[in-house]
Design a protein around this motif. Sequence first.
Motif, PDB file in Angstrom:
ATOM      1  N   LYS A  45     -56.667  23.923 -40.000  1.00  0.00           N
ATOM      2  CA  LYS A  45     -55.344  23.409 -39.660  1.00  0.00           C
ATOM      3  C   LYS A  45     -54.257  24.171 -40.413  1.00  0.00           C
ATOM      4  CE  LYS A  45     -56.778  18.734 -38.444  1.00  0.00           C
ATOM      5  NZ  LYS A  45     -56.599  17.298 -38.669  1.00  0.00           N
ATOM      6  N   THR A  46     -54.616  24.851 -41.471  1.00  0.00           N
ATOM      7  CA  THR A  46     -53.641  25.646 -42.182  1.00  0.00           C
ATOM      8  C   THR A  46     -53.326  26.889 -41.371  1.00  0.00           C
ATOM      9  OG1 THR A  46     -55.406  26.798 -43.366  1.00  0.00           O
ATOM     10  CG2 THR A  46     -54.460  24.851 -44.417  1.00  0.00           C
ATOM     11  N   ASN A  47     -52.136  27.429 -41.611  1.00  0.00           N
ATOM     12  CA  ASN A  47     -51.693  28.616 -40.876  1.00  0.00           C
ATOM     13  C   ASN A  47     -51.702  28.409 -39.369  1.00  0.00           C
ATOM     14  OD1 ASN A  47     -51.216  30.071 -43.200  1.00  0.00           O
ATOM     15  ND2 ASN A  47     -53.260  30.992 -43.230  1.00  0.00           N
ATOM     16  N   SER A  48     -51.397  27.190 -38.948  1.00  0.00           N
ATOM     17  CA  SER A  48     -51.271  26.888 -37.532  1.00  0.00           C
ATOM     18  C   SER A  48     -49.858  26.377 -37.249  1.00  0.00           C
ATOM     19  CB  SER A  48     -52.289  25.830 -37.104  1.00  0.00           C
ATOM     20  OG  SER A  48     -53.607  26.304 -37.238  1.00  0.00           O
ATOM     21  N   ILE A  49     -49.445  26.525 -35.996  1.00  0.00           N
ATOM     22  CA  ILE A  49     -48.125  26.054 -35.596  1.00  0.00           C
ATOM     23  C   ILE A  49     -48.180  25.706 -34.114  1.00  0.00           C
ATOM     24  CG2 ILE A  49     -47.220  28.347 -34.970  1.00  0.00           C
ATOM     25  CD1 ILE A  49     -44.539  27.436 -36.284  1.00  0.00           C
ATOM     26  N   ALA A  50     -47.378  24.730 -33.687  1.00  0.00           N
ATOM     27  CA  ALA A  50     -47.341  24.313 -32.288  1.00  0.00           C
ATOM     28  C   ALA A  50     -45.901  24.353 -31.785  1.00  0.00           C
ATOM     29  CB  ALA A  50     -47.917  22.910 -32.125  1.00  0.00           C
ATOM     30  N   PHE A  51     -45.684  25.045 -30.671  1.00  0.00           N
ATOM     31  CA  PHE A  51     -44.377  25.106 -30.037  1.00  0.00           C
ATOM     32  C   PHE A  51     -44.374  24.167 -28.823  1.00  0.00           C
ATOM     33  CE2 PHE A  51     -44.757  29.171 -32.219  1.00  0.00           C
ATOM     34  CZ  PHE A  51     -43.516  29.302 -32.823  1.00  0.00           C
ATOM     35  N   THR A  95     -42.818  34.273 -42.581  1.00  0.00           N
ATOM     36  CA  THR A  95     -43.321  34.931 -43.789  1.00  0.00           C
ATOM     37  C   THR A  95     -44.834  34.849 -43.881  1.00  0.00           C
ATOM     38  OG1 THR A  95     -43.029  32.879 -45.044  1.00  0.00           O
ATOM     39  CG2 THR A  95     -41.191  34.455 -45.058  1.00  0.00           C
ATOM     40  N   LYS A  96     -45.471  34.258 -42.864  1.00  0.00           N
ATOM     41  CA  LYS A  96     -46.919  34.139 -42.868  1.00  0.00           C
ATOM     42  C   LYS A  96     -47.487  34.626 -41.551  1.00  0.00           C
ATOM     43  CE  LYS A  96     -47.164  29.628 -43.291  1.00  0.00           C
ATOM     44  NZ  LYS A  96     -47.741  28.259 -43.333  1.00  0.00           N
ATOM     45  N   THR A  97     -48.781  34.914 -41.561  1.00  0.00           N
ATOM     46  CA  THR A  97     -49.502  35.255 -40.335  1.00  0.00           C
ATOM     47  C   THR A  97     -50.318  34.047 -39.920  1.00  0.00           C
ATOM     48  OG1 THR A  97     -49.637  37.587 -40.934  1.00  0.00           O
ATOM     49  CG2 THR A  97     -51.198  36.788 -39.299  1.00  0.00           C
ATOM     50  N   TYR A  98     -50.145  33.634 -38.674  1.00  0.00           N
ATOM     51  CA  TYR A  98     -50.781  32.405 -38.208  1.00  0.00           C
ATOM     52  C   TYR A  98     -52.180  32.669 -37.665  1.00  0.00           C
ATOM     53  CZ  TYR A  98     -46.181  30.252 -38.566  1.00  0.00           C
ATOM     54  OH  TYR A  98     -44.990  29.778 -39.037  1.00  0.00           O
ATOM     55  N   LYS A  99     -53.055  31.706 -37.900  1.00  0.00           N
ATOM     56  CA  LYS A  99     -54.389  31.749 -37.318  1.00  0.00           C
ATOM     57  C   LYS A  99     -54.349  31.234 -35.887  1.00  0.00           C
ATOM     58  CE  LYS A  99     -58.852  31.734 -36.696  1.00  0.00           C
ATOM     59  NZ  LYS A  99     -59.561  32.984 -36.349  1.00  0.00           N
ATOM     60  N   ASN A 100     -53.647  30.124 -35.660  1.00  0.00           N
ATOM     61  CA  ASN A 100     -53.565  29.500 -34.344  1.00  0.00           C
ATOM     62  C   ASN A 100     -52.105  29.205 -34.001  1.00  0.00           C
ATOM     63  OD1 ASN A 100     -56.499  29.029 -33.601  1.00  0.00           O
ATOM     64  ND2 ASN A 100     -56.401  27.978 -35.580  1.00  0.00           N
ATOM     65  N   THR A 149     -55.306  36.363 -34.816  1.00  0.00           N
ATOM     66  CA  THR A 149     -54.506  35.235 -34.336  1.00  0.00           C
ATOM     67  C   THR A 149     -54.963  34.784 -32.952  1.00  0.00           C
ATOM     68  OG1 THR A 149     -52.559  35.972 -35.596  1.00  0.00           O
ATOM     69  CG2 THR A 149     -52.176  34.449 -33.759  1.00  0.00           C
ATOM     70  N   ASN A 150     -55.020  33.467 -32.757  1.00  0.00           N
ATOM     71  CA  ASN A 150     -55.268  32.884 -31.443  1.00  0.00           C
ATOM     72  C   ASN A 150     -53.956  32.357 -30.875  1.00  0.00           C
ATOM     73  OD1 ASN A 150     -58.151  33.174 -31.613  1.00  0.00           O
ATOM     74  ND2 ASN A 150     -58.197  31.368 -32.942  1.00  0.00           N
TER      75      ASN A 150
END
Length: 352
Positions: A45-51, A95-100, A149-150
């Motif tokens: 769940k870390t390095n994830s974001i939802a638009f 500033t980060k690279t997202y996994k998901n 990244t996914n």
Amino acid sequence: MKFFTVLLIVFTTFLACEKASLYEVPHGEEVAYNSNDTMLESNVKTNSIAFIAGFDEDENTYYTNATRYFKNQQIPVVEELYSLDEIIAYLNMSTKTYKNIHIISHSNPWAGISLKVSKDGNRITVHNLDTALNSKSIPIVTHGVDEHTNIIFHSCGLGENTELAQLLKQAFTNTVSPQLIASPYFNVFGGNYVPHYLAKPYYVSYPTGHSPGPLALSEEMKTIYPKVTIDWNTALTTRKETTATEIYSYRFNVPVEWEFTFEDVSEIPSLETRDDIMDFVSEQDEMAMALYELDIPLEKYRWIIKISEEKKTLLIKGKTTILCVLDPIENSNDAGNYAVPEITNENLYTVF
């Protein structure tokens, strides 16, 4: 016959992938779901974001339910970005690279994705996105994405639209290429029994306001889907989830509209019957091509015309009603329960 100008408009304000939720939560209350029922990302769940790339209209609560779903998974949610270029611009400030990276946007088999190409532009279709990429009008991704990244699109049916999915992947590709993941199935957020599940959709249509009735439509469904063993009459007359994984249906409309401007009012054709209108439509290349791309037969529309002698215009409107039967995907090892929508499940999601 000479047309001075031809304006083609195809409106697609229908509800495919936009089913109003039956799941309700009291205002301000958060609900913690069992992770075994809802996990999309296993323990990541870390390095994830939802638009949340859209907003609810009328009684539809699709985006509201999706927002709640991702917040309950402790995934940061970004709202009010409704275009691809805005999402990329947001990522470029990261500033980060997202996994998901989850992108939630309505879609349907007739009009692509409701997510726009640009803030003031058109919704994403193969044509619109390909044009934007070739003209380099979409920002290049510089931050937030790498080869691990996914990019996960929660857009109904995108997983079987290879051409559009590949273009979307291209939009997020710079020197490295992420994975783009989407399901070929229908996304439902906010069901009666689980907050997110996938369903197989089946469609039948008729001219709006002129339904032949469930029995006739059931027979047509048997013809369209001869290998599918569903009680179509029951499915078409069941309009809500009453038990887990039950098959049900809902309806929505697909309208089309064209306006023709003539040099002289005497040139406006006399279209007195439905057959006259369909003959006229089929003879116009742009109209015929638009309907061919929608893949809905002419006779499935209710046709009306409006003539303005003052403006020297002919307005042609068509509207078809689609009945969508949803067959929830069940857990292959636990019949009667929903399949967990895990992006690693190759039976549920396609990786591009």
